[in-house]
Design a protein around this motif. Structure first.
Motif, mmCIF file in Angstrom:
data_model
loop_
_atom_site.group_PDB
_atom_site.id
_atom_site.type_symbol
_atom_site.label_atom_id
_atom_site.label_comp_id
_atom_site.label_asym_id
_atom_site.label_seq_id
_atom_site.Cartn_x
_atom_site.Cartn_y
_atom_site.Cartn_z
ATOM 1 N N ARG A 74 -40.664 4.517 31.585
ATOM 2 C CA ARG A 74 -39.697 5.360 30.858
ATOM 3 C C ARG A 74 -38.555 4.516 30.303
ATOM 4 N NH1 ARG A 74 -40.801 8.955 35.299
ATOM 5 N NH2 ARG A 74 -41.748 10.889 34.544
ATOM 6 N N MET A 75 -38.089 3.554 31.074
ATOM 7 C CA MET A 75 -37.021 2.676 30.592
ATOM 8 C C MET A 75 -37.492 1.891 29.367
ATOM 9 S SD MET A 75 -35.393 1.394 34.246
ATOM 10 C CE MET A 75 -35.057 -0.189 33.579
ATOM 11 N N GLU A 76 -38.722 1.410 29.409
ATOM 12 C CA GLU A 76 -39.269 0.675 28.268
ATOM 13 C C GLU A 76 -39.468 1.590 27.059
ATOM 14 O OE1 GLU A 76 -42.657 -1.629 29.593
ATOM 15 O OE2 GLU A 76 -41.406 -2.779 30.991
ATOM 16 N N HIS A 77 -39.839 2.839 27.296
ATOM 17 C CA HIS A 77 -39.945 3.800 26.196
ATOM 18 C C HIS A 77 -38.583 3.947 25.509
ATOM 19 C CE1 HIS A 77 -43.622 6.161 28.021
ATOM 20 N NE2 HIS A 77 -43.904 4.890 27.766
ATOM 21 N N ASP A 78 -37.528 4.036 26.311
ATOM 22 C CA ASP A 78 -36.178 4.150 25.753
ATOM 23 C C ASP A 78 -35.830 2.918 24.919
ATOM 24 O OD1 ASP A 78 -35.889 6.621 26.999
ATOM 25 O OD2 ASP A 78 -34.683 5.828 28.660
ATOM 26 N N GLN A 79 -36.210 1.740 25.403
ATOM 27 C CA GLN A 79 -35.959 0.509 24.648
ATOM 28 C C GLN A 79 -36.710 0.532 23.319
ATOM 29 O OE1 GLN A 79 -37.277 -2.370 27.534
ATOM 30 N NE2 GLN A 79 -35.238 -2.607 28.430
ATOM 31 N N MET A 80 -37.945 1.020 23.341
ATOM 32 C CA MET A 80 -38.728 1.114 22.108
ATOM 33 C C MET A 80 -38.059 2.056 21.124
ATOM 34 S SD MET A 80 -42.706 1.275 23.249
ATOM 35 C CE MET A 80 -43.105 0.621 24.854
ATOM 36 N N ARG A 81 -37.567 3.168 21.609
ATOM 37 C CA ARG A 81 -36.944 4.147 20.715
ATOM 38 C C ARG A 81 -35.694 3.578 20.042
ATOM 39 N NH1 ARG A 81 -38.878 8.174 24.948
ATOM 40 N NH2 ARG A 81 -40.483 9.364 23.840
ATOM 41 N N VAL A 82 -34.960 2.740 20.735
ATOM 42 C CA VAL A 82 -33.810 2.075 20.111
ATOM 43 C C VAL A 82 -34.295 1.193 18.962
ATOM 44 C CG1 VAL A 82 -31.998 0.335 20.476
ATOM 45 C CG2 VAL A 82 -32.323 2.180 22.153
ATOM 46 N N LEU A 83 -35.370 0.457 19.206
ATOM 47 C CA LEU A 83 -35.930 -0.410 18.155
ATOM 48 C C LEU A 83 -36.486 0.410 16.995
ATOM 49 C CD1 LEU A 83 -37.606 -3.079 20.450
ATOM 50 C CD2 LEU A 83 -35.492 -3.321 19.126
ATOM 51 N N PHE A 84 -37.091 1.571 17.296
ATOM 52 C CA PHE A 84 -37.569 2.447 16.222
ATOM 53 C C PHE A 84 -36.413 2.806 15.287
ATOM 54 C CE2 PHE A 84 -40.865 4.667 19.231
ATOM 55 C CZ PHE A 84 -41.650 3.535 19.257
ATOM 56 N N ALA A 85 -35.279 3.183 15.874
ATOM 57 C CA ALA A 85 -34.108 3.583 15.069
ATOM 58 C C ALA A 85 -33.600 2.407 14.235
ATOM 59 C CB ALA A 85 -33.011 4.119 15.974
ATOM 60 N N GLU A 86 -33.591 1.224 14.820
ATOM 61 C CA GLU A 86 -33.143 0.040 14.083
ATOM 62 C C GLU A 86 -34.108 -0.286 12.939
ATOM 63 O OE1 GLU A 86 -32.562 -3.079 16.950
ATOM 64 O OE2 GLU A 86 -30.912 -2.014 17.925
ATOM 65 N N MET A 87 -35.394 -0.105 13.187
ATOM 66 C CA MET A 87 -36.381 -0.341 12.130
ATOM 67 C C MET A 87 -36.223 0.687 11.012
ATOM 68 S SD MET A 87 -39.604 -1.263 14.618
ATOM 69 C CE MET A 87 -40.855 -1.505 13.364
ATOM 70 N N ARG A 88 -35.980 1.934 11.382
ATOM 71 C CA ARG A 88 -35.753 2.992 10.389
ATOM 72 C C ARG A 88 -34.563 2.616 9.503
ATOM 73 N NH1 ARG A 88 -38.335 5.837 8.026
ATOM 74 N NH2 ARG A 88 -39.250 6.934 9.770
ATOM 75 N N ASP A 89 -33.494 2.143 10.128
ATOM 76 C CA ASP A 89 -32.307 1.745 9.380
ATOM 77 C C ASP A 89 -32.632 0.610 8.400
ATOM 78 O OD1 ASP A 89 -29.336 1.678 8.909
ATOM 79 O OD2 ASP A 89 -29.623 -0.341 9.735
ATOM 80 N N ALA A 90 -33.363 -0.380 8.860
ATOM 81 C CA ALA A 90 -33.737 -1.502 7.986
ATOM 82 C C ALA A 90 -34.602 -1.030 6.819
ATOM 83 C CB ALA A 90 -34.454 -2.588 8.794
ATOM 84 N N LEU A 91 -35.496 -0.083 7.089
ATOM 85 C CA LEU A 91 -36.322 0.466 6.008
ATOM 86 C C LEU A 91 -35.462 1.207 4.992
ATOM 87 C CD1 LEU A 91 -39.579 1.944 7.601
ATOM 88 C CD2 LEU A 91 -39.389 0.071 5.967
ATOM 89 N N GLU A 92 -34.530 1.998 5.478
ATOM 90 C CA GLU A 92 -33.663 2.752 4.565
ATOM 91 C C GLU A 92 -32.835 1.815 3.692
ATOM 92 O OE1 GLU A 92 -31.533 5.450 7.118
ATOM 93 O OE2 GLU A 92 -33.311 6.725 7.390
ATOM 94 N N ARG A 93 -32.467 0.676 4.229
ATOM 95 C CA ARG A 93 -31.713 -0.327 3.468
ATOM 96 C C ARG A 93 -32.639 -1.225 2.658
ATOM 97 N NH1 ARG A 93 -29.726 -3.994 6.541
ATOM 98 N NH2 ARG A 93 -30.569 -3.313 8.535
ATOM 99 N N GLN A 94 -33.941 -1.060 2.843
ATOM 100 C CA GLN A 94 -34.962 -1.896 2.195
ATOM 101 C C GLN A 94 -34.688 -3.382 2.439
ATOM 102 O OE1 GLN A 94 -35.441 -0.642 -1.906
ATOM 103 N NE2 GLN A 94 -36.373 1.282 -1.273
ATOM 104 N N HIS A 95 -34.475 -3.687 3.718
ATOM 105 C CA HIS A 95 -34.181 -5.067 4.117
ATOM 106 C C HIS A 95 -35.349 -5.577 4.958
ATOM 107 C CE1 HIS A 95 -32.107 -8.572 5.627
ATOM 108 N NE2 HIS A 95 -31.164 -8.355 4.716
#
Length: 146
Positions: A74-95
């Motif tokens: 579960r802790m690792e799932h939470d870590q993955m979800r943080v990375l998902f959000a960061e990846m989403r942000d990078a995609l939105e910025r097209q970086h």
């Protein structure tokens, strides 16, 4: 089909979507990157949800182990979800550089996480939840439809 077989196959399907999204971001094909990233996140949230709402509680109930491997997962799932959000942000910025850097971190985390589940936890689940196989077979069919 047992837990290990079903969930390991699901890992492979998620990995395929991850690779497609990464390739699209690398090529700066933002439309495809967004589409495949969304499919990847949907598949991952489905997978994580199966574990968190069904498998982990059933395993904890059957074994009485509540602060062991399922808590770590579960802790690792939470870590993955943080990375998902960061990846989403990078995609939105097209970086692409930011996206690919975060994606590399996620890939390492997922590989280690999946190895622990496939080599240890799913085997333990199959052993302790074998009496519930008919229920799980029905659940697998339902999950495949989602």
């Amino acid at each position: 089909m047992n837990i290990k077989q079903f969930m390991s196959q699901d890992h492979k399907e998620c990995d395929l979507l991850y690779a497609r999204a990464e390739a699209a971001a690398s090529a700066e094909d933002w439309s495809t990157a967004n589409q495949t990233f969304n499919a990847f996140i949907q598949a991952m949230e489905r997978h994580l949800g199966i574990e968190e709402t069904e498998l982990f509680p059933a395993f904890e109930e059957a074994t009485g182990i509540k602060m062991g491997p399922t808590e770590m997962m579960r802790m690792e799932h939470d870590q993955m979800r943080v990375l998902f959000a960061e990846m989403r942000d990078a995609l939105e910025r097209q970086h692409s550089d930011d996206y690919l850097g975060i994606a590399d971190t996620l890939l390492i985390l997922m590989q280690q996480h999946n190895m622990k589940e496939e080599q240890i936890l799913y085997n333990m689940m199959d052993q302790h939840l074998s009496d519930d196989n008919l229920h799980l077979e029905k659940k697998f069919q339902d999950w495949e439809k989602d």
